[in-house]
Motif scaffolding. Structure first.
Motif, PDB file in Angstrom:
ATOM      1  N   ASN A 190      76.386  91.121  46.401  1.00 32.52           N
ATOM      2  CA  ASN A 190      75.696  89.917  45.969  1.00 32.52           C
ATOM      3  C   ASN A 190      74.181  89.936  46.139  1.00 32.52           C
ATOM      4  O   ASN A 190      73.514  89.020  45.710  1.00 32.52           O
ATOM      5  CB  ASN A 190      76.269  88.704  46.717  1.00 32.52           C
ATOM      6  CG  ASN A 190      77.677  88.423  46.287  1.00 32.52           C
ATOM      7  OD1 ASN A 190      77.912  87.850  45.232  1.00 32.52           O
ATOM      8  ND2 ASN A 190      78.629  88.870  47.081  1.00 32.52           N
ATOM      9  N   THR A 191      73.666  90.966  46.801  1.00 34.43           N
ATOM     10  CA  THR A 191      72.213  91.044  46.924  1.00 34.43           C
ATOM     11  C   THR A 191      71.783  92.465  46.579  1.00 34.43           C
ATOM     12  O   THR A 191      72.609  93.318  46.287  1.00 34.43           O
ATOM     13  CB  THR A 191      71.747  90.738  48.356  1.00 34.43           C
ATOM     14  OG1 THR A 191      72.233  91.778  49.205  1.00 34.43           O
ATOM     15  CG2 THR A 191      72.243  89.408  48.845  1.00 34.43           C
ATOM     16  N   LYS A 192      70.469  92.694  46.646  1.00 32.87           N
ATOM     17  CA  LYS A 192      69.946  94.033  46.355  1.00 32.87           C
ATOM     18  C   LYS A 192      70.232  95.017  47.493  1.00 32.87           C
ATOM     19  O   LYS A 192      70.040  96.214  47.344  1.00 32.87           O
ATOM     20  CB  LYS A 192      68.425  93.936  46.193  1.00 32.87           C
ATOM     21  CG  LYS A 192      67.965  93.770  44.763  1.00 32.87           C
ATOM     22  CD  LYS A 192      66.507  93.352  44.703  1.00 32.87           C
ATOM     23  CE  LYS A 192      65.579  94.344  45.359  1.00 32.87           C
ATOM     24  NZ  LYS A 192      64.177  93.905  45.360  1.00 32.87           N
ATOM     25  N   ILE A 193      70.642  94.487  48.633  1.00 30.40           N
ATOM     26  CA  ILE A 193      70.800  95.331  49.821  1.00 30.40           C
ATOM     27  C   ILE A 193      71.876  96.383  49.604  1.00 30.40           C
ATOM     28  O   ILE A 193      72.952  96.091  49.081  1.00 30.40           O
ATOM     29  CB  ILE A 193      71.143  94.452  51.039  1.00 30.40           C
ATOM     30  CG1 ILE A 193      69.942  93.581  51.376  1.00 30.40           C
ATOM     31  CG2 ILE A 193      71.533  95.295  52.237  1.00 30.40           C
ATOM     32  CD1 ILE A 193      70.228  92.516  52.382  1.00 30.40           C
ATOM     33  N   LEU A 202      77.459  91.670  51.198  1.00 30.39           N
ATOM     34  CA  LEU A 202      76.013  91.888  51.049  1.00 30.39           C
ATOM     35  C   LEU A 202      75.667  92.808  49.876  1.00 30.39           C
ATOM     36  O   LEU A 202      74.869  92.439  49.019  1.00 30.39           O
ATOM     37  CB  LEU A 202      75.419  92.431  52.354  1.00 30.39           C
ATOM     38  CG  LEU A 202      75.046  91.398  53.415  1.00 30.39           C
ATOM     39  CD1 LEU A 202      74.549  92.082  54.672  1.00 30.39           C
ATOM     40  CD2 LEU A 202      73.997  90.430  52.902  1.00 30.39           C
TER      41      LEU A 202
END
Lengths: 450, 296
Positions: A104-107, A101
């Motif tokens: 690969n994401t802004k999280i 997570l």
């Protein structure tokens, strides 16, 4: 009242005796199992702690829940091995998700952990409630893994637990050097040709396995503490990784013994919470009283240092006063000292008393006078102070006005060898930037030898 | 039928309050302290109940807020004094509090109508049976005004909403530029504990409905979904609430269909919505890359 006591006391006592005489062979099994678990979880938790992923165990334990439920749904069996494999699979997916997570994401990493934890747990609970609505056999007791119940474990469970714990411990012993290197500097490990990814995978697998195997004993919700708290406590006892891990294992085993006992004395009590409470008690004891880095030790050491600094400051003030009188007039009163060094009167008096006790100064009605030892020490301090001032003006290009504050602090901690080094680096070791003479080394080294 | 409406309404309020508070937790990167507080609030509830023997909302709120703030403060002090990593100190404190809470529940099992599974699931399906009423029902002069839990979370929702509206600008500065806020003379520590108070209140009011751990899902997941999509704080707040309401509806349907726990299903659907959002974003960005290759 007496009769009541007579009735009450023996029952707990005899229960306790029954526990330790191992009348019930199962007790011995559970005890061994929980000790092994406490040790392996604490040791493997140590590496998670070093990687600054202390709460990963929390997320993994929660992530195991849907795996257990899925395994039960698919195979309709409560065989420990089936459960174990299901839990390991879903826990591993959780582990991967926590990593994936934030990459690969802004999280962010902390949110990823919380998301994984709560989502998998919710999924597990949903499946559990679904199973409870189904018409299937031996579904009761599935919810025991939420909080753990040592007494409800079967011998098969415990055997599996023992094998896994031993496997984890022996892996750690076998690959200790590599794990340590990776934990402290993964980049360096990679440059010297260690297959870091492979070892990280192994470490992740070991963490997942020890979390999963502990679920029946400690429960999903509190497994995190068994991984985290022992090593956090052991951290206060030593600075060396091998010692920390051994101490953590000992603390884990100790809390396992305490909580298994309670679980037997009061069968309604869930084991996990007691294990956590006893671990936390051990943690706070370590935090306060550990001999290496406990708060008490730190506090006393801090105090000692403060006292020494105060004493040395007074000695140096006496030296300065002496210097002003061209070493003729040797006795000074409190007002003289306070004129040069602002210090609360009480504090000054206490410090002077301390100095008298150490025979560094003598006190008379006229005031205070340094003894030969005291004079030597004061000379040495002054020498260090002024050498440092010189060093700063010559090499750090500070003006004479700026250097005093620095020297005031460093004079207390310079060592004799550093003093010699300073002298060697200086072109002028005769007088300081303010024009005062630097006392010569002979008398200073005299002070040293005392 | 009215029962279903009460359940959905309560769940909607729970989800909305959690989403609003969760936005600030995500932005301030304090998702874990939200997790910690939602666990340790259990101890607050149990203690308040044992000491006062009452389940009145103000008492529960008080107990939970005290324990919630204590958790935040203790983990912070342990981090500073014990020189432990901050997540480690959070982990130690909340597991201890939660464990003590569970032990107290087992000790007073006969006297508290909380049990271990209620702590985890909540009992949203039973909410309509515990109602508040005005006047005296027996004499016929009073009337039913709806479930207790509904009014509890309703009040907390109003508190959360109004504090966000009133202090919107402050919260915005603190969420995005903590150091700027500090240099502007804003009392960052006060606002930190203010946020923790809101988290504790939301958690305790949601507790009865969804349990201790699923609150975490509602705090973190809709806000994270919104974080992926939104481009301003206002948009993020709206979207988080939107996501949470959608999750409630889907979750309720899911629970109805599978005959599973309502609260767990709501949390699961919130998670599924997040994964759909991520997948959709991945597809979008891939398409954009392809387009730019074609046009070039």
């Amino acid at each position: 009242m007496d009769a009541f006591n007579l009735l009450e006391t023996p029952s707990v006592w005899s229960n306790w005796l029954a526990f330790w005489s191992f009348e019930d062979i199962n007790v011995l099994w559970v005890l061994m199992g929980s000790i092994l678990l406490g040790m392996s979880a604490s040791v493997i938790g140590g590496f998670a702690f070093l990687r600054k992923r202390s709460l990963v165990g929390d997320a993994l334990a929660h992530a195991a829940l849907p795996g257990v439920m899925m395994a039960f749904l698919l195979f309709q069996s409560r065989d420990p091995l089936v459960m174990f494999l299901g839990a390991v699979t879903s826990s591993f997916i959780g582990f991967y998700l926590i990593d994936w997570l934030p990459k690969n994401t802004k999280i962010k990493a902390d949110a990823a952990l919380a998301i994984t934890l709560s989502f998998f747990f919710a999924l597990g609970l949903m499946l559990l409630s679904y199973i409870q609505g189904l018409e299937v056999d031996n579904k009761s007791g599935l919810d025991k893994i939420l909080f753990g119940q040592a007494a409800a474990m079967t011998q098969k469970d415990i055997k599996l637990l023992g094998y896994v714990a031993l496997f984890v411990l022996s892996c750690v012993v076998l690959f200790f050097q590599k794990f340590r290197l990776i934990a402290f500097s993964a980049t360096y490990a990679r440059t010297i040709g260690i297959a870091v990814n492979r070892y990280e995978l192994l470490l992740a697998l070991l963490i997942v396995m020890s979390v999963v195997v502990g679920l029946q004993l400690v429960g999903v919700v509190l497994m995190a503490a068994v991984l985290l708290t022992p090593v956090a406590a052991a951290r206060f006892w030593s600075n060396q990784l091998s010692h920390i891990l051994i101490i953590a294992a000992a603390l884990g085993a100790l809390s396992a013994i305490i909580s298994t006992q309670i679980s037997y004395l009061a069968p309604a009590m869930p084991t996990g919470p007691w294990m956590v409470v006893s671990l936390s008690a051990l943690f706070f004891l370590s935090l306060l009283f550990a001999p290496e880095k406990g708060l008490l030790k730190r506090y006393t050491e801090h105090n000692k240092l403060r006292k020494r600094v105060a004493e040395e400051n007074v000695l140096r003030t006496l030296y300065k006063l002496l210097e002003r009188k061209d070493f003729q007039h040797k006795t000074f009163n409190i007002a003289d000292i306070q004129a040069l060094r602002s210090m609360p009167l009480e504090h000054l008096q206490a410090t002077l008393k301390q100095l008298c006790k150490k025979a560094l100064i003598t006190s008379s009605t006229a005031g205070f006078e340094m003894t030969t030892t005291g004079f030597g020490l004061a000379e040495q301090l002054t020498r260090r102070h002024r050498l440092w001032e010189n060093y700063l003006t010559e090499h750090a290009e500070l003006t004479p006005q700026q250097v005093h504050q620095h020297a005031e602090r460093i004079e207390h901690i310079l060592t004799p060898s550093q003093e010699l080094q300073l002298q060697a680096e200086l072109t002028n070791s005769q007088s300081d930037p303010h024009g005062n003479l630097i006392p010569n080394a002979n008398s200073a080294s005299q002070g040293d030898s005392k | 039928m009215t029962n279903d409406i009460w359940i959905i309404a309560t769940a909607a309020l729970v989800a909305a309050s959690c989403a609003l508070v969760g936005v600030f937790l995500i932005l301030r990167r304090q998702a874990l302290i939200g997790d910690a507080i939602s666990h340790s609030v259990l101890l607050g509830i149990v203690l308040a109940y044992i000491i006062t023997d009452s389940r009145a909302l103000p008492i529960m709120l008080g107990g939970a807020v005290i324990i919630g703030l204590l958790t935040a403060w203790l983990s912070d002090s342990l981090h500073r004094v014990g020189k432990l990593q901050s997540d480690a100190s959070i982990g130690i404190i909340f597991t201890l509090f939660f464990a003590i809470g569970i032990i107290l529940i087992s000790l007073y099992a006969g006297q508290i109508d909380l049990d271990q599974s209620c702590v985890l699931y909540g009992e949203i399906a039973f909410i309509p049976f515990d109602t508040l009423y005005i006047g005296n029902l027996d004499t016929g002069s009073g009337f039913d005004i709806g479930p207790r839990a509904f009014w509890g979370i309703g009040i907390v929702f109003m508190i959360v909403l109004s504090s966000i509206i009133i202090s919107f600008n402050r919260l915005k500065t603190i969420a995005f530029h903590p150091s700027l806020a500090l240099s502007l003379g804003i009392n960052v520590i006060f606002w930190h504990y203010f946020l923790m108070t809101l988290v504790s209140m939301t958690t305790v009011a949601s507790f009865e409905a969804v349990g201790a751990i699923l609150v975490v899902a509602l705090l973190v997941i809709p806000a994270s979904s919104a974080y992926l999509v939104a481009r301003s704080l206002k948009a993020m707040l709206w979207m988080a609430v939107g996501y949470s309401q959608l999750a409630v509806l889907i979750g309720y349907a899911l629970a109805f269909w599978l005959d599973s726990s309502i609260s767990a299903s709501i949390a699961v659907s919130a998670g599924l919505l997040l994964f759909v959002t991520i997948a959709w974003q991945k597809v979008q960005s891939k398409r954009k890359v392809l387009q730019s290759i074609e046009s070039a």
